[in-house]
Design an enzyme around this catalytic site. Structure first.
Site: not given
Length: 194
Positions: A16, A43, A140
């Site tokens: 991310s 992301h 995540d």
């Protein structure tokens, strides 16, 4: 330098915040003869097109593409999850491994979700999967990496002290005892030895 033992049919990478920089070190290090398929979740803003293929296609020796639903998976190719879709892999009735895209609910406020990819890939590839969690600002990937571990895959986590955003690797380390915890340049060397 540690070495990876065994043969992998697939590599899954989740990241991310700071991910473009980390992938800029990692993806060019993949050896030209690599036969594993590589799946990447980074992301992204859901309402804008991804520029990842444009960013990486001239830096890497492998075919790079944004994943498309139902396309057959090709060895040695790198697939990026498109914005606002979960990326999965599945074997159809024809026994061919294919990409699957899903617009199911967000996971950890993310779609695409690292957990969704890792869990699907772990179910499909088992011990022939290499899972890598890199820099990022939420948790995540932690549950997904745990699935990779549970189903016999090899787990790598970027050293949180080396990550631009330490939270994601820290969350993974709370859930999984990985095979390797390394700074990004050493993960690149590890992959270069595949």
């Amino acid at each position: 330098m540690p070495r990876l033992e065994g043969r992998f049919d697939a590599i899954v990478i989740g990241t991310s915040a700071g991910g473009v920089e980390a992938l800029s070190v990692l993806l060019p290090a993949l050896p030209p003869a690599l036969r594993a398929s590589v799946f990447v979740v980074l992301h992204l803003p859901r309402d804008r097109p991804s520029l990842l293929v444009d960013i990486f296609e001239h830096r890497c020796r492998h075919r790079i593409r944004e994943a498309e639903d139902k396309e057959p998976v090709e060895p040695g190719s790198i697939y990026f999850a498109p914005p606002d879709y979960h990326l999965l892999v599945d074997r159809g009735r024809d026994r061919v491994v294919r990409v699957a895209l899903s617009s199911d609910d967000m996971v950890h406020f993310s779609r695409p979700s690292i957990d969704v990819l890792f869990e699907a890939a772990a179910d499909l590839y088992g011990c022939r999967l290499l899972g890598i969690v890199l820099t990022g600002g939420n948790e995540d990937g932690a549950a997904g990496l745990a699935a990779v571990r549970r189903l016999g895959g090899v787990c790598v986590v970027q050293d949180p002290d080396d990550a631009q955003a330490a939270y994601m690797p820290q969350a993974a380390l709370k859930k999984v005892e990985p095979d390797f915890v390394l700074p990004i340049r050493q993960i690149a060397e590890l992959l270069g030895g595949l």
